[in-house]
Design an enzyme around this catalytic site. Structure first.
Site, PDB file in Angstrom:
ATOM      1  N   GLU A 151       0.799  -1.230   0.000  1.00  0.00           N
ATOM      2  CA  GLU A 151       0.000   0.000   0.000  1.00  0.00           C
ATOM      3  C   GLU A 151       0.835   1.285   0.000  1.00  0.00           C
ATOM      4  O   GLU A 151       0.458   2.250  -0.640  1.00  0.00           O
ATOM      5  CB  GLU A 151      -0.954   0.003   1.191  1.00  0.00           C
ATOM      6  CG  GLU A 151      -2.003  -1.098   1.088  1.00  0.00           C
ATOM      7  CD  GLU A 151      -3.027  -1.035   2.209  1.00  0.00           C
ATOM      8  OE1 GLU A 151      -3.754  -0.037   2.284  1.00  0.00           O
ATOM      9  OE2 GLU A 151      -3.082  -1.983   3.014  1.00  0.00           O
ATOM     10  N   HIS A 179       8.813 -25.984   5.379  1.00  0.00           N
ATOM     11  CA  HIS A 179       8.075 -27.169   4.941  1.00  0.00           C
ATOM     12  C   HIS A 179       7.367 -26.948   3.616  1.00  0.00           C
ATOM     13  O   HIS A 179       6.565 -27.770   3.201  1.00  0.00           O
ATOM     14  CB  HIS A 179       7.092 -27.586   6.042  1.00  0.00           C
ATOM     15  CG  HIS A 179       7.801 -27.879   7.333  1.00  0.00           C
ATOM     16  ND1 HIS A 179       8.339 -29.114   7.631  1.00  0.00           N
ATOM     17  CD2 HIS A 179       8.135 -27.055   8.373  1.00  0.00           C
ATOM     18  CE1 HIS A 179       8.935 -29.052   8.808  1.00  0.00           C
ATOM     19  NE2 HIS A 179       8.836 -27.804   9.283  1.00  0.00           N
ATOM     20  N   LYS A 213     -13.814  -0.313  -4.257  1.00  0.00           N
ATOM     21  CA  LYS A 213     -14.939  -0.219  -3.323  1.00  0.00           C
ATOM     22  C   LYS A 213     -16.129   0.454  -4.014  1.00  0.00           C
ATOM     23  O   LYS A 213     -17.273   0.047  -3.860  1.00  0.00           O
ATOM     24  CB  LYS A 213     -14.534   0.542  -2.058  1.00  0.00           C
ATOM     25  CG  LYS A 213     -13.648  -0.278  -1.103  1.00  0.00           C
ATOM     26  CD  LYS A 213     -13.326   0.472   0.193  1.00  0.00           C
ATOM     27  CE  LYS A 213     -12.464  -0.359   1.131  1.00  0.00           C
ATOM     28  NZ  LYS A 213     -12.011   0.325   2.334  1.00  0.00           N
TER      29      LYS A 213
HETATM   30  C1  F6R Z   1      -5.969   1.785   3.713  1.00  0.00           C
HETATM   31  C2  F6R Z   1      -5.894   0.445   4.226  1.00  0.00           C
HETATM   32  C3  F6R Z   1      -6.926  -0.580   3.844  1.00  0.00           C
HETATM   33  C4  F6R Z   1      -8.182  -0.448   4.721  1.00  0.00           C
HETATM   34  C5  F6R Z   1      -9.228  -1.510   4.346  1.00  0.00           C
HETATM   35  C6  F6R Z   1     -10.443  -1.508   5.260  1.00  0.00           C
HETATM   36  O1  F6R Z   1      -5.020   2.565   4.404  1.00  0.00           O
HETATM   37  O2  F6R Z   1      -4.993   0.155   4.940  1.00  0.00           O
HETATM   38  O3  F6R Z   1      -6.339  -1.834   3.978  1.00  0.00           O
HETATM   39  O4  F6R Z   1      -7.822  -0.592   6.062  1.00  0.00           O
HETATM   40  O5  F6R Z   1      -9.659  -1.282   3.031  1.00  0.00           O
HETATM   41  O6  F6R Z   1     -10.955  -0.244   5.441  1.00  0.00           O
HETATM   42  P1  F6R Z   1     -11.244   0.279   6.919  1.00  0.00           P
HETATM   43  O7  F6R Z   1      -9.948   0.198   7.631  1.00  0.00           O
HETATM   44  O8  F6R Z   1     -11.737   1.684   6.770  1.00  0.00           O
HETATM   45  O9  F6R Z   1     -12.286  -0.643   7.479  1.00  0.00           O
END
Ligand code: F6R
Length: 369
Positions: free
Chosen positions: A235, A251, A346
Site C-alpha cells: 500500500e 516445509h 470499493k
Molecule cells: C488503507 C488500508 C486498507 C483499509 C481496508 C479496510 O489505508 O490500509 O487496507 O484498512 O480497506 O478499510 P477500513 O480500515 O476503513 O475498514
C-alpha cells in the site's frame, strides 16, 4: 535522494512521514481513549474472542493474537469475512474494527454478531459502524479521523490490549505498552526523515531492496509483523510483496527457492530476527540462509527486533518496517498515502450490489426491539 527533504515532501503530498513520526504519541492517546471506555459487567470472562476487520483495520487483530499466544487462556481468531465462524455465541467477545466505519465485510460481520447476541466492542473513527454502534448501544472506542487506516495502527491495536486488561483477562498490559512507547521514541530518532542515510537503518534497507520484490519472513509471534510489512510494501510502496514465517516456511516455501534463478533473483528476503531466538529456531533460520537464500535471492536482509518484552520487539520491527516502506515509495517516486485502486474497487462494488443499505435496514429494525 532519501536525504533531500524538500523533494521528498513534494512526493509525500499527504504527509505520511509526519503521521508516522507521531506513532508513539498516538499509542499514548490510544491508551487514554480506551481507559475511559465503560464496559458492561457481563463482558468480563468471555470464552472466545473474534477480531473482525479488513486490511489495515484487521492487522491489529493479528498482532493481538500473536502477542496473546502465551498469555491468555482463551482462543482468539481474526475474521476477514462477511460472516463470522459458526462457533460464535453470546459468550464470544467480538471486536468490530473499521477505521472508516464503512467497510462492507466488517459491517456484515457486525450484523452477524448482533444477531448471535455476542458481546461487541467497536473501534472506529466514523461511518456506519459508529452510527450502528450508537443505535444499538455498543461500547465504542472513538478514534481520530483523517488518517490512512493503516497509519492509524496505534489506535486499531493498543485498545485491544487495554480492554483485555480492563476485563481482567490479562495483567500488566499497560506497563508493557508504556515500556514499548519509550523504545519507539528512541527508535524514531534513528529512522525519521531528518536522520541522514548513513545513520538510518530504514533508509539503508530501502536502498538495499529497491528494484526487487520483497518477501518478508517472520517467525513465531513475528508472523503478524511480517504480514504488516508485506501490506505496507503493497500500500505505501505500491510494490508486490509476500510474507511467510519460520518454522512453517521450511516445509513448503523453501522448496520454491529451488526454481530457476531467472525468477528467484527478482526477490529479496527480509528476515525478522529476535535476539532471543530459541536455539533450535536460530539454527533453522541460519541454515536456511546459508543453504539456499544467500545463493538464490537477489538480496538477503536481516532486521533485528529491539527491546526486552514481546510487545517492544513486535512494535520495534513494525515501526522500522513502516518507515522502510515509505522510504521505498520515495525511491520509486510514488506518493505513499493514496491507495487509488482500493478506493476505485470499493466504488465499483457498491454500484453493483449495495450490501450496506440492506445491513442498515436490518440494524434499524433490530435497534427498535
Ligand atoms: C488503507 C488500508 C486498507 C483499509 C481496508 C479496510 O489505508 O490500509 O487496507 O484498512 O480497506 O478499510 P477500513 O480500515 O476503513 O475498514
Amino acid at each position: 535522494m532519501l536525504d533531500n527533504i524538500q523533494q521528498i515532501k513534494k512526493i509525500d503530498s499527504q504527509n505520511m512521514f509526519s503521521v508516522l513520526e507521531k506513532f508513539p504519541e498516538h499509542c499514548e492517546d490510544a491508551i487514554k481513549r480506551t481507559e475511559s471506555l465503560i464496559l458492561p459487567e457481563r463482558f468480563r470472562g468471555p470464552e472466545k474472542i473474534v477480531v473482525l476487520g479488513m486490511g489495515g483495520s484487521a492487522i491489529g487483530g493479528d498482532l493481538f493474537r500473536n502477542w496473546l499466544y502465551d498469555k491468555a487462556e482463551i482462543p482468539v481468531i481474526v475474521s476477514r469475512e462477511y460472516i463470522l465462524p459458526k462457533f460464535v455465541d453470546k459468550e464470544t467477545l467480538v471486536f468490530a474494527i473499521s477505521y472508516s466505519g464503512n467497510t462492507e465485510e466488517t459491517l456484515s460481520g457486525f450484523l452477524y454478531a448482533v444477531k448471535k447476541s455476542c458481546m461487541i466492542i467497536s473501534i472506529t473513527s466514523n461511518g456506519r459502524l459508529q452510527d450502528f454502534s450508537r443505535q444499538l448501544g455498543v461500547p465504542t472506542v472513538e478514534i481520530p479521523s483523517g488518517m490512512a487506516p493503516r497509519a492509524a495502527i496505534s489506535y486499531l491495536f493498543i485498545p485491544l490490549l487495554i480492554i483485555f486488561e480492563k476485563l481482567g483477562v490479562i495483567s500488566n498490559a499497560r506497563e508493557e505498552i508504556i515500556d514499548a512507547i519509550e523504545l519507539l521514541k528512541r527508535i524514531r530518532e534513528e529512522i525519521r526523515l531528518s536522520t541522514p542515510t548513513e545513520e538510518n537503518i530504514a533508509k539503508k534497507s530501502a536502498m538495499e531492496i529497491k528494484g526487487t520484490v520483497p518477501l518478508v519472513y517472520g517467525q513465531r509471534y513475528l508472523e503478524s509483523v511480517a504480514k504488516r510489512m508485506k501490506c505496507q510494501f503493497n500500500e505505501n510502496s505500491k510494490s508486490l510483496s509476500g510474507y511467510d514465517f519460520f518454522p512453517e516456511l521450511n516445509h513448503n516455501e523453501t522448496v520454491g527457492w529451488e526454481g530457476p534463478e531467472i525468477f528467484t533473483k527478482m526477490f529479496s528476503v527480509i528476515l525478522l530476527r529476535d535476539p532471543d531466538e530459541p536455539p533450535e529456531l536460530k539454527n533453522r533460520i541460519d541454515i536456511t540462509i546459508k543453504l539456499i537464500l544467500e545463493k538464490k535471492a537477489k538480496k538477503v536482509h536481516q532486521l533485528t527486533a529491539r527491546g526486552s518484552t514481546k510487545l517492544a520487539k513486535m512494535l520495534s520491527l513494525l515501526y522500522i518496517g513502516d518507515f522502510l516502506s515509505v522510504y521505498l515509495a520515495i525511491l520509486y517516486g510514488v506518493d505513499p498515502t493514496p491507495v487509488k485502486i482500493i478506493t476505485r474497487l470499493k466504488k465499483e462494488l457498491e454500484k453493483k450490489i449495495d450490501i450496506v443499505s440492506s445491513i442498515e435496514k436490518e440494524i434499524r429494525e433490530l435497534a427498535k426491539k
